[in-house]
Design an enzyme around this catalytic site. Structure first.
Site, PDB file in Angstrom:
ATOM      1  N   CYS A   1      -3.835   3.326   9.366  1.00 36.00           N
ATOM      2  CA  CYS A   1      -4.237   3.781   8.030  1.00 36.00           C
ATOM      3  C   CYS A   1      -5.745   3.970   7.904  1.00 36.00           C
ATOM      4  O   CYS A   1      -6.196   4.680   7.003  1.00 36.00           O
ATOM      5  CB  CYS A   1      -3.741   2.799   6.974  1.00 36.00           C
ATOM      6  SG  CYS A   1      -4.510   1.165   7.073  1.00 36.00           S
TER       7      CYS A   1
ATOM      8  N   HIS B   1       0.874  -1.187   0.000  1.00 37.59           N
ATOM      9  CA  HIS B   1       0.000   0.000   0.000  1.00 37.59           C
ATOM     10  C   HIS B   1       0.910   1.236   0.000  1.00 37.59           C
ATOM     11  O   HIS B   1       0.975   1.971   0.981  1.00 37.59           O
ATOM     12  CB  HIS B   1      -0.913  -0.032   1.224  1.00 37.59           C
ATOM     13  CG  HIS B   1      -2.104   0.871   1.114  1.00 37.59           C
ATOM     14  ND1 HIS B   1      -2.372   1.651   0.000  1.00 37.59           N
ATOM     15  CD2 HIS B   1      -3.128   1.116   1.987  1.00 37.59           C
ATOM     16  CE1 HIS B   1      -3.488   2.330   0.211  1.00 37.59           C
ATOM     17  NE2 HIS B   1      -3.970   2.023   1.393  1.00 37.59           N
TER      18      HIS B   1
ATOM     19  N   ARG C   1      -3.238  11.740   2.935  1.00 37.71           N
ATOM     20  CA  ARG C   1      -3.375  10.945   1.709  1.00 37.71           C
ATOM     21  C   ARG C   1      -3.574  11.891   0.524  1.00 37.71           C
ATOM     22  O   ARG C   1      -3.058  11.674  -0.562  1.00 37.71           O
ATOM     23  CB  ARG C   1      -4.564   9.982   1.823  1.00 37.71           C
ATOM     24  CG  ARG C   1      -4.410   8.866   2.843  1.00 37.71           C
ATOM     25  CD  ARG C   1      -3.313   7.900   2.469  1.00 37.71           C
ATOM     26  NE  ARG C   1      -3.530   7.287   1.166  1.00 37.71           N
ATOM     27  CZ  ARG C   1      -4.340   6.261   0.915  1.00 37.71           C
ATOM     28  NH1 ARG C   1      -4.991   5.686   1.915  1.00 37.71           N
ATOM     29  NH2 ARG C   1      -4.462   5.766  -0.310  1.00 37.71           N
TER      30      ARG C   1
ATOM     31  N   ASP D   1      -2.930  -1.988  12.150  1.00 34.82           N
ATOM     32  CA  ASP D   1      -3.946  -2.000  11.093  1.00 34.82           C
ATOM     33  C   ASP D   1      -4.943  -3.099  11.450  1.00 34.82           C
ATOM     34  O   ASP D   1      -4.693  -3.910  12.352  1.00 34.82           O
ATOM     35  CB  ASP D   1      -3.265  -2.270   9.730  1.00 34.82           C
ATOM     36  CG  ASP D   1      -4.236  -2.193   8.548  1.00 34.82           C
ATOM     37  OD1 ASP D   1      -5.342  -1.635   8.704  1.00 34.82           O
ATOM     38  OD2 ASP D   1      -3.882  -2.695   7.464  1.00 34.82           O
TER      39      ASP D   1
HETATM   40  N1   CP Z   1      -6.358   3.662   4.264  1.00 36.46           N
HETATM   41  C1   CP Z   1      -7.048   3.414   3.130  1.00 36.46           C
HETATM   42  O1   CP Z   1      -6.495   3.039   2.088  1.00 36.46           O
HETATM   43  O2   CP Z   1      -8.396   3.641   3.232  1.00 36.46           O
HETATM   44  P1   CP Z   1      -9.505   3.269   2.171  1.00 36.46           P
HETATM   45  O3   CP Z   1      -9.638   1.771   2.150  1.00 36.46           O
HETATM   46  O4   CP Z   1     -10.753   3.932   2.687  1.00 36.46           O
HETATM   47  O5   CP Z   1      -9.116   3.779   0.814  1.00 36.46           O
HETATM   48  N1  NVA Z   2      -4.847  -3.981   5.352  1.00 32.72           N
HETATM   49  C1  NVA Z   2      -6.096  -3.353   4.978  1.00 32.72           C
HETATM   50  C2  NVA Z   2      -5.874  -1.939   4.565  1.00 32.72           C
HETATM   51  C3  NVA Z   2      -7.100  -1.188   4.184  1.00 32.72           C
HETATM   52  C4  NVA Z   2      -6.814   0.208   3.760  1.00 32.72           C
HETATM   53  C5  NVA Z   2      -6.762  -4.164   3.868  1.00 32.72           C
HETATM   54  O1  NVA Z   2      -6.058  -4.636   2.965  1.00 32.72           O
HETATM   55  O2  NVA Z   2      -7.977  -4.322   3.902  1.00 32.72           O
END
Ligand code: CP
Ligand code: NVA
Length: 298
Positions: free
Chosen positions: A257, A129, A285, A217
């Site tokens: 996040c 990410h 972001r 997370d």
């Molecule tokens: N942190 C993040 O990527 O959030 P979303 O899934 O809402 O885009």
């Molecule tokens: N680790 C999480 C991040 C979401 C922004 C996922 O992949 O769902």
């Protein structure tokens, strides 16, 4: 050569630093609505998974830079009726100036990039990410100065966001301690890339002790819902609570996040408490990705 951002380490340390600094600069000029370097340019956003922050920040970011973003839920495109990804890439890259993609396959994103004439940006895959980390490092800089030489601790699932944190450690010169259960360790290739910038620990308390930043997370990433019950059990000792925060010390910041699950990976007391910087992190972001779009497209 067309540049892509499929993982944070596609950037050199100097480039990553420049983008993060530029994010802060753009943020300081938030009232400037005349700066339109991407006038007439378009970003295609392919989403195979849900999103709030990524979608809104890219869409608003493109608009602020004078361009335009198209929301393409993959199920509603011909991808959902088995048009090959490679063909989709060829077509989108003839009409649009960049492609952002969120899906469950880093390999598919790489194929998309191979077939695209325009930059491809990973808006989350099962492995990385990178955009999140540009915002996170920007936030750390803004609250505590240069992270070089500092210590961050990741507590919980060694997931996509964790992998990008590991790459960030190497790129920005901080040390990352990762405390996670054996079955949820980060990606071996990413650990290899980071070398001495990362250490793996079993004990979350030891990882948090004296750290400058704690980050976690969700325990159940998108696509892992079937494993939820088991994950809740195995990851329970890694919850970031007030005691864990106190171990880190009063100057440590807390990041996540989002979306967060209060009472699971973090307590409400911590995420809604004075050491949490999650709302600045979410806002960043926007600015970090504006800096990224400017970097890739101008
Ligand atoms: N942190 C993040 O990527 O959030 P979303 O899934 O809402 O885009
Ligand atoms: N680790 C999480 C991040 C979401 C922004 C996922 O992949 O769902």
């Amino acid at each position: 050569m067309t540049r892509h951002l499929l993982k944070l380490s596609d950037l050199s340390p100097a480039e990553a630093r420049r983008i993060v600094e530029r994010g802060t600069e753009l943020k300081s000029r938030r009232e400037d609505h005349q700066y339109r370097p991407l006038l007439g340019r378009s970003l295609a956003m392919l989403f195979a998974k849900s999103s709030t922050r990524t979608r809104v920040s890219f869409e608003v970011g493109m608009a602020r830079l004078g361009g335009h973003a198209l929301m393409l839920a993959t199920a509603q495109t011909q991808l959902g009726r088995e048009e090959p990804l490679a063909d989709t890439a060829r077509v989108l890259s003839r009409m649009c100036d960049a492609i952002m993609v969120r899906n469950d396959s880093q390999a598919d994103q790489e194929e998309l990039a191979r077939c695209s004439r325009v930059p491809v940006i990973n808006g989350l895959s099962e492995l990385h990410h990178p955009c999140q980390l540009l915002a996170d490092v920007q936030t750390w800089f803004e609250h505590r100065g240069d992270p070089k030489g500092k210590i961050a601790a990741w507590l919980g699932d060694g997931n996509n966001v964790c992998n990008s944190w590991i790459e960030a450690a190497r790129l920005f010169g901080f040390h990352l301690r990762v405390a996670s259960p054996h079955q949820y360790r980060p990606e071996p290739a990413v650990l290899e890339f980071a070398g001495k910038s990362v250490s793996l620990l079993d004990d979350p308390g030891a990882a948090a002790a004296g750290a400058d930043l704690l980050v976690t997370d969700t325990w159940t990433s998108m696509g892992r819902e079937a494993e939820r019950a088991e994950r809740m059990q195995v990851l329970a000792p890694f919850q970031v609570d007030a005691r864990m925060m106190a171990t880190a010390g009063p100057d440590a910041v807390f990041m996540h996040c989002l979306p967060a699950h209060r009472g699971e990976e973090v307590t409400a007391e911590v995420i809604d408490g004075p050491q949490s910087v999650v709302w600045d992190e979410a806002e960043n972001r926007l600015w970090a990705q504006m800096a990224l779009l400017e970097f890739l497209l101008t």
